[in-house]
Design a protein around this motif. Sequence first.
Motif, PDB file in Angstrom:
ATOM      1  N   LEU A  99       0.814  -1.192   0.000  1.00  0.00           N
ATOM      2  CA  LEU A  99       0.000   0.000   0.000  1.00  0.00           C
ATOM      3  C   LEU A  99       0.849   1.243   0.000  1.00  0.00           C
ATOM      4  N   SER A 100       0.281   2.295  -0.562  1.00  0.00           N
ATOM      5  CA  SER A 100       0.916   3.599  -0.441  1.00  0.00           C
ATOM      6  C   SER A 100       0.573   4.116   0.947  1.00  0.00           C
ATOM      7  N   PRO A 101       1.561   4.721   1.649  1.00  0.00           N
ATOM      8  CA  PRO A 101       1.310   5.160   3.022  1.00  0.00           C
ATOM      9  C   PRO A 101       0.036   5.999   3.107  1.00  0.00           C
ATOM     10  N   GLY A 102      -0.812   5.686   4.106  1.00  0.00           N
ATOM     11  CA  GLY A 102      -2.028   6.450   4.324  1.00  0.00           C
ATOM     12  C   GLY A 102      -3.251   5.879   3.637  1.00  0.00           C
ATOM     13  N   ALA A 103      -3.067   4.861   2.796  1.00  0.00           N
ATOM     14  CA  ALA A 103      -4.219   4.266   2.111  1.00  0.00           C
ATOM     15  C   ALA A 103      -5.005   3.388   3.082  1.00  0.00           C
ATOM     16  N   SER A 104      -6.208   2.954   2.668  1.00  0.00           N
ATOM     17  CA  SER A 104      -6.925   2.042   3.555  1.00  0.00           C
ATOM     18  C   SER A 104      -6.764   0.604   3.078  1.00  0.00           C
ATOM     19  N   VAL A 105      -6.885  -0.301   4.053  1.00  0.00           N
ATOM     20  CA  VAL A 105      -6.652  -1.725   3.826  1.00  0.00           C
ATOM     21  C   VAL A 105      -7.932  -2.466   4.203  1.00  0.00           C
ATOM     22  N   THR A 106      -8.338  -3.429   3.380  1.00  0.00           N
ATOM     23  CA  THR A 106      -9.519  -4.243   3.698  1.00  0.00           C
ATOM     24  C   THR A 106      -9.082  -5.652   4.065  1.00  0.00           C
ATOM     25  N   LEU A 107      -9.532  -6.133   5.230  1.00  0.00           N
ATOM     26  CA  LEU A 107      -9.273  -7.503   5.666  1.00  0.00           C
ATOM     27  C   LEU A 107     -10.541  -8.327   5.415  1.00  0.00           C
ATOM     28  N   ASN A 108     -10.378  -9.546   4.920  1.00  0.00           N
ATOM     29  CA  ASN A 108     -11.515 -10.456   4.714  1.00  0.00           C
ATOM     30  C   ASN A 108     -11.234 -11.775   5.409  1.00  0.00           C
ATOM     31  N   CYS A 109     -12.228 -12.304   6.136  1.00  0.00           N
ATOM     32  CA  CYS A 109     -12.040 -13.544   6.894  1.00  0.00           C
ATOM     33  C   CYS A 109     -13.038 -14.565   6.355  1.00  0.00           C
ATOM     34  N   GLU A 110     -12.551 -15.710   5.885  1.00  0.00           N
ATOM     35  CA  GLU A 110     -13.448 -16.696   5.291  1.00  0.00           C
ATOM     36  C   GLU A 110     -13.334 -18.031   6.011  1.00  0.00           C
ATOM     37  N   VAL A 111     -14.482 -18.573   6.415  1.00  0.00           N
ATOM     38  CA  VAL A 111     -14.527 -19.875   7.080  1.00  0.00           C
ATOM     39  C   VAL A 111     -14.968 -20.912   6.053  1.00  0.00           C
ATOM     40  N   GLU A 112     -14.258 -22.075   6.001  1.00  0.00           N
ATOM     41  CA  GLU A 112     -14.675 -23.126   5.057  1.00  0.00           C
ATOM     42  C   GLU A 112     -16.046 -23.647   5.456  1.00  0.00           C
ATOM     43  N   GLY A 142     -12.984  -4.507  17.001  1.00  0.00           N
ATOM     44  CA  GLY A 142     -12.742  -5.725  16.229  1.00  0.00           C
ATOM     45  C   GLY A 142     -13.225  -6.979  16.927  1.00  0.00           C
ATOM     46  N   SER A 143     -14.144  -6.826  17.892  1.00  0.00           N
ATOM     47  CA  SER A 143     -14.600  -7.986  18.656  1.00  0.00           C
ATOM     48  C   SER A 143     -16.015  -8.372  18.259  1.00  0.00           C
ATOM     49  N   GLY A 144     -16.162  -9.555  17.669  1.00  0.00           N
ATOM     50  CA  GLY A 144     -17.489 -10.088  17.382  1.00  0.00           C
ATOM     51  C   GLY A 144     -18.275  -9.293  16.361  1.00  0.00           C
ATOM     52  N   THR A 145     -17.627  -8.863  15.275  1.00  0.00           N
ATOM     53  CA  THR A 145     -18.353  -8.103  14.255  1.00  0.00           C
ATOM     54  C   THR A 145     -19.192  -9.050  13.400  1.00  0.00           C
ATOM     55  N   ALA A 146     -20.319  -8.561  12.907  1.00  0.00           N
ATOM     56  CA  ALA A 146     -21.195  -9.404  12.080  1.00  0.00           C
ATOM     57  C   ALA A 146     -20.650  -9.534  10.661  1.00  0.00           C
ATOM     58  N   GLN A 147     -19.882  -8.526  10.225  1.00  0.00           N
ATOM     59  CA  GLN A 147     -19.352  -8.536   8.858  1.00  0.00           C
ATOM     60  C   GLN A 147     -18.083  -9.371   8.790  1.00  0.00           C
ATOM     61  N   ASP A 148     -17.888 -10.064   7.645  1.00  0.00           N
ATOM     62  CA  ASP A 148     -16.651 -10.837   7.502  1.00  0.00           C
ATOM     63  C   ASP A 148     -15.530 -10.014   6.878  1.00  0.00           C
ATOM     64  N   SER A 149     -15.705  -8.669   6.837  1.00  0.00           N
ATOM     65  CA  SER A 149     -14.606  -7.812   6.377  1.00  0.00           C
ATOM     66  C   SER A 149     -14.432  -6.659   7.362  1.00  0.00           C
ATOM     67  N   TYR A 150     -13.243  -6.090   7.353  1.00  0.00           N
ATOM     68  CA  TYR A 150     -12.884  -5.043   8.315  1.00  0.00           C
ATOM     69  C   TYR A 150     -11.957  -4.081   7.595  1.00  0.00           C
ATOM     70  N   ILE A 151     -12.231  -2.787   7.687  1.00  0.00           N
ATOM     71  CA  ILE A 151     -11.429  -1.789   6.950  1.00  0.00           C
ATOM     72  C   ILE A 151     -10.564  -1.009   7.928  1.00  0.00           C
ATOM     73  N   ILE A 152      -9.286  -0.881   7.592  1.00  0.00           N
ATOM     74  CA  ILE A 152      -8.351  -0.081   8.387  1.00  0.00           C
ATOM     75  C   ILE A 152      -8.031   1.158   7.563  1.00  0.00           C
ATOM     76  N   HIS A 153      -8.266   2.318   8.139  1.00  0.00           N
ATOM     77  CA  HIS A 153      -8.037   3.565   7.393  1.00  0.00           C
ATOM     78  C   HIS A 153      -6.682   4.158   7.736  1.00  0.00           C
ATOM     79  N   GLY A 154      -6.041   4.707   6.732  1.00  0.00           N
ATOM     80  CA  GLY A 154      -4.831   5.492   6.963  1.00  0.00           C
ATOM     81  C   GLY A 154      -3.663   4.707   7.512  1.00  0.00           C
ATOM     82  N   GLN A 155      -3.466   3.492   7.012  1.00  0.00           N
ATOM     83  CA  GLN A 155      -2.318   2.716   7.495  1.00  0.00           C
ATOM     84  C   GLN A 155      -1.028   3.242   6.880  1.00  0.00           C
ATOM     85  N   THR A 156       0.013   3.387   7.702  1.00  0.00           N
ATOM     86  CA  THR A 156       1.267   3.957   7.187  1.00  0.00           C
ATOM     87  C   THR A 156       2.431   2.975   7.257  1.00  0.00           C
TER      88      THR A 156
END
Length: 228
Positions: A99-112, A142-156
């Motif tokens: 990532l370019s510094p300061g961009a946002s990152v999306t995490l995805n968690c998948e269960v088989e 980040g505890s017990g979210t209903a969505q299987d994705s999580y966005i981190i903003h402004g990661q450097t």
Amino acid sequence: GETVTPTVTLQPSWTQIYSGDTVTVRCEIQGGEGAQWTYEWRRGQSNIPETSNEYRINSVTESDGGGYSCRSTRKWSDIIRLTVLNKPRPVLTVSPSWLSPGASVTLNCEVEHPSAGWSFYWYKAVPDLSEKSSSYELLPDGSGTAQDSYIIHGQTHTAGYVCRAGRGDPEYHTDHSQPKFVWSAAASLTVSPDRVQHFTSDSVSLTCEGNFTEWRVRNNSMWQHKQK
């Protein structure tokens, strides 16, 4: 008296559950509430030593899989099948992974064998250099979210992440995913003309930008050094 056919139900109602999970098999007799019945249970052809209307398995193993039926009057219930799967390890994906510094990152968690009812937990992997291992710090909200994705903003900075999932009550947790890293690009390489394939004898210009004194262009396993 009339013979009633009992019904077997599962609590929770998933017929596919994971080893280590807890499940209760129930024997229900229509209109039989309050009566002091004695129950018989079997899995496949084998009897189970349980005489109440519930059979609780606290930490299922593969041998608990199979077809369950019960009776309290003369008739056996229909069989309900329980399949026990290995404890799942979710798979985490991160995008972008550079990532370019300061961009946002999306995490995805998948269960088989994806199914409803999972909530997700998101962690930053903090390396412990003395023990060559990582500890996990829960991310904000980040505890017990209903969505299987999580966005981190402004990661450097470069960072590692893991996720896991839980469901049920009491909550059953999967293993943690393998850590995935998001690499912070201190340098950016641009290619002109901007395409992946170039014909022989084409002119190609590579530009490397960033705040550093020396740049290297890596070509397969060959490094070329050039002072700025």
